[in-house]
Design an enzyme around this catalytic site. Structure first.
Site, PDB file in Angstrom:
ATOM      1  N   GLN A  12      18.062  82.055  53.557  1.00  0.00           N
ATOM      2  CA  GLN A  12      16.716  81.792  55.059  1.00  0.00           C
ATOM      3  C   GLN A  12      17.501  80.650  55.753  1.00  0.00           C
ATOM      4  O   GLN A  12      18.231  79.639  55.716  1.00  0.00           O
ATOM      5  CB  GLN A  12      16.081  80.487  54.164  1.00  0.00           C
ATOM      6  CG  GLN A  12      15.006  79.909  54.666  1.00  0.00           C
ATOM      7  CD  GLN A  12      14.669  78.788  53.364  1.00  0.00           C
ATOM      8  OE1 GLN A  12      14.765  78.912  52.152  1.00  0.00           O
ATOM      9  NE2 GLN A  12      12.575  78.394  54.125  1.00  0.00           N
ATOM     10  N   HIS A  23       8.354  81.275  53.907  1.00  0.00           N
ATOM     11  CA  HIS A  23       7.620  82.470  54.279  1.00  0.00           C
ATOM     12  C   HIS A  23       7.851  83.738  53.538  1.00  0.00           C
ATOM     13  O   HIS A  23       9.382  83.568  52.888  1.00  0.00           O
ATOM     14  CB  HIS A  23       8.458  83.111  55.856  1.00  0.00           C
ATOM     15  CG  HIS A  23       9.558  82.790  56.090  1.00  0.00           C
ATOM     16  ND1 HIS A  23      10.500  81.335  55.939  1.00  0.00           N
ATOM     17  CD2 HIS A  23      10.540  83.659  56.259  1.00  0.00           C
ATOM     18  CE1 HIS A  23      11.552  81.997  56.133  1.00  0.00           C
ATOM     19  NE2 HIS A  23      11.759  82.745  56.039  1.00  0.00           N
ATOM     20  N   HIS A  81       9.037  87.608  53.436  1.00  0.00           N
ATOM     21  CA  HIS A  81       8.746  88.676  54.691  1.00  0.00           C
ATOM     22  C   HIS A  81       8.062  89.995  54.404  1.00  0.00           C
ATOM     23  O   HIS A  81       7.589  89.995  53.357  1.00  0.00           O
ATOM     24  CB  HIS A  81      10.706  89.211  54.869  1.00  0.00           C
ATOM     25  CG  HIS A  81      11.103  88.157  55.231  1.00  0.00           C
ATOM     26  ND1 HIS A  81      10.968  88.403  57.397  1.00  0.00           N
ATOM     27  CD2 HIS A  81      11.218  87.524  55.350  1.00  0.00           C
ATOM     28  CE1 HIS A  81      12.387  87.585  57.665  1.00  0.00           C
ATOM     29  NE2 HIS A  81      12.491  86.763  56.078  1.00  0.00           N
TER      30      HIS A  81
HETATM   31  P1  5GP Z   1      14.966  84.449  57.006  1.00  0.00           P
HETATM   32  O1  5GP Z   1      16.332  84.631  57.755  1.00  0.00           O
HETATM   33  O2  5GP Z   1      14.574  82.621  57.575  1.00  0.00           O
HETATM   34  O3  5GP Z   1      14.477  84.476  55.810  1.00  0.00           O
HETATM   35  O4  5GP Z   1      13.916  83.994  58.525  1.00  0.00           O
HETATM   36  C1  5GP Z   1      13.347  84.035  59.930  1.00  0.00           C
HETATM   37  C2  5GP Z   1      12.582  85.326  60.347  1.00  0.00           C
HETATM   38  O5  5GP Z   1      11.620  84.768  61.489  1.00  0.00           O
HETATM   39  C3  5GP Z   1      13.757  85.866  60.973  1.00  0.00           C
HETATM   40  O6  5GP Z   1      13.375  86.939  60.415  1.00  0.00           O
HETATM   41  C4  5GP Z   1      13.188  85.966  62.302  1.00  0.00           C
HETATM   42  O7  5GP Z   1      13.505  86.982  62.999  1.00  0.00           O
HETATM   43  C5  5GP Z   1      11.952  85.222  62.424  1.00  0.00           C
HETATM   44  N1  5GP Z   1      11.568  84.007  63.599  1.00  0.00           N
HETATM   45  C6  5GP Z   1      12.538  83.478  63.777  1.00  0.00           C
HETATM   46  N2  5GP Z   1      11.825  82.218  65.031  1.00  0.00           N
HETATM   47  C7  5GP Z   1      10.794  82.682  65.509  1.00  0.00           C
HETATM   48  C8  5GP Z   1       9.301  82.934  66.339  1.00  0.00           C
HETATM   49  O8  5GP Z   1       9.448  81.879  67.409  1.00  0.00           O
HETATM   50  N3  5GP Z   1       8.831  84.102  65.658  1.00  0.00           N
HETATM   51  C9  5GP Z   1       8.052  84.743  65.470  1.00  0.00           C
HETATM   52  N4  5GP Z   1       7.538  85.285  65.117  1.00  0.00           N
HETATM   53  N5  5GP Z   1       9.164  84.783  64.322  1.00  0.00           N
HETATM   54  C10 5GP Z   1      10.259  84.124  64.544  1.00  0.00           C
END
Ligand code: 5GP
Ligand code: ZN
Length: 114
Positions: free
Chosen positions: A94, A100, A102
């Site tokens: 994360q 969030h 996905h």
């Molecule tokens: P995590 O690794 O925290 O589960 O996933 C975070 C996700 O947020 C990643 O897939 C990354 O591409 C997406 N993300 C990060 N910053 C932004 C942003 O400013 N806008 C959008 N639409 N997605 C983002």
């Protein structure tokens, strides 16, 4: 939550491609897609991680799943399938500290994930 990128997206302070929203949940496209369809589903309220959801708000997770199912259906993924991912913590990967889900689809997903 100040400084939280997903709170800023929910507040319209950072642009994103929004696909669906209601009073509790927002669905938008991931900026760095890892599949032909890669969307993120968030609660509008700031909750940092899955372990921070109070029992009184556990229904939010169901609303997030429901919103994902709805968008996946609209995108024509229902018959082929897709994957939900919820990352938590360092080992879980994360990066953004606003919970969030996905939703990825449009190609076969491998198992086990990397
Ligand atoms: P995590 O690794 O925290 O589960 O996933 C975070 C996700 O947020 C990643 O897939 C990354 O591409 C997406 N993300 C990060 N910053 C932004 C942003 O400013 N806008 C959008 N639409 N997605 C983002
Ligand atoms: Zn936030």
């Amino acid at each position: 939550m100040e400084g939280c990128i997903f709170c800023k997206i929910a507040a319209g302070q950072i642009r994103s491609k929004i696909l669906q929203e209601d009073e509790d949940v927002l669905v938008f496209e991931d900026v760095n897609p890892q599949a032909p369809v890669h969307i993120l589903i968030i609660p509008k309220e700031h909750i940092a991680t899955v372990v921070d959801i109070p029992e009184s708000k556990i229904g939010l997770l169901g609303k997030m799943v429901q919103a994902g199912v709805s968008v996946a259906r609209k995108k024509g993924l229902q018959s082929k399938g897709y994957r939900f991912v919820l990352n938590y913590g360092k080992d879980g990967g994360q990066l953004v500290q606003h919970i969030h889900l996905h939703l990825m689809g449009g190609r076969p997903m491998e198992w086990p994930p990397g």
